[in-house]
Write an enzyme that holds these catalytic residues in place. Structure first.
Site, PDB file in Angstrom:
ATOM      1  N   ASP A   1     -42.283  98.851-110.546  1.00  0.00           N
ATOM      2  CA  ASP A   1     -43.374  98.608-109.608  1.00  0.00           C
ATOM      3  C   ASP A   1     -43.743  99.968-109.046  1.00  0.00           C
ATOM      4  O   ASP A   1     -42.872 100.789-108.753  1.00  0.00           O
ATOM      5  CB  ASP A   1     -42.970  97.637-108.499  1.00  0.00           C
TER       6      ASP A   1
ATOM      7  N   ASP B   1     -55.822 107.528-110.795  1.00  0.00           N
ATOM      8  CA  ASP B   1     -55.702 108.860-111.407  1.00  0.00           C
ATOM      9  C   ASP B   1     -56.877 109.796-111.107  1.00  0.00           C
ATOM     10  O   ASP B   1     -56.663 110.988-110.858  1.00  0.00           O
ATOM     11  CB  ASP B   1     -55.512 108.743-112.929  1.00  0.00           C
TER      12      ASP B   1
END
Ligand code: ITT
Length: 201
Positions: free
Chosen positions: A68, A160
């Site tokens: 996670d 990102d």
């Protein structure tokens, strides 16, 4: 050794395949015939990773690992954290059926909330729970950086394009997989996992 990676995210599967040696046969949830959803309902990355791994271990009795990851932003009290995947939907009834659209909405919300904040410090944190023969082992990886004001780059996934890792001039989305894997939270956590598995073998 055969290991199931408890994920349905193709980006993550290909990142990990890059790191695992030939001693490991990596299987996805699809490979073992599981196409359901595993609820991630806990308030910490640690609990969610454990719950996912034990869900699959208990159902199929296969050695497996789950991860996670959350983006933890200092000025936002470490949010979005466990809500990273669905940040734009927190406190908002609008649904997003398209994954890319949700990602863009998540980033928009993050940038909006950071407007005017002094600190743009953030970190990606990954927790891995490995379950072998019913015993759990945990690994953690962290990548520190800053949230920039505009999106840059079209590689990678998730946040990102707005994450500039410390010490680099390129966002994660401007790096190819090999560059990102040298420094990413998940790669760091996965190298710890791989080292552990190798020394155990
Ligand atoms: P699975 O649960 O199916 O594995 P996921 O998309 O929920 O996939 P994570 O729980 O690991 O993946 O990550 C939660 C969110 O955090 C993810 O949807 C992205 O928005 C973000 N995230 C995770 N890793 C990232 C990375 O390397 N770069 C950018 N964003 C990332």
């Amino acid at each position: 050794m055969e290991l199931v990676f408890v994920t349905n995210n193709p980006g993550k599967l290909s990142e990990i395949n890059h790191l695992l040696g030939r001693d490991f046969v990596l299987k996805s949830l699809r490979d073992i015939g599981f196409d359901g959803d595993i609820p991630e309902v806990y308030p910490t990355l640690e609990e969610n990773a454990s719950a996912k791994a034990f869900f699959i271990y208990n159902k199929y009795t296969v050695n497996c690992f789950a991860d996670d990851t959350g983006l933890e932003v200092e000025a936002l009290n470490n949010e979005p954290g466990v809500y990273s995947a669905r940040y734009a939907m927190v406190g908002n009834k609008t649904g997003y059926t398209d994954r890319d659209e949700l990602t863009r909405a998540n980033i928009r919300k993050l940038l909006k909330l950071l407007e005017g904040k002094k600190s743009r410090k953030a970190r990606f944190r990954t927790v891995i729970s490995l379950v072998i023969n019913g015993i759990e082992h945990r690994f953690e990886g962290v990548a520190n950086g800053q949230i920039i004001k505009e999106m840059r780059g079209d590689k990678g996934f998730g946040y990102d394009p707005v994450f500039l890792p410390d010490g680099y001039n390129h966002t994660f989305a401007e790096m190819n997989l090999e560059e990102k894997n040298k420094i990413s939270h998940r790669a760091i956590a996965f190298r710890k996992l791989v080292n552990y598995l190798n020394t155990r073998a």
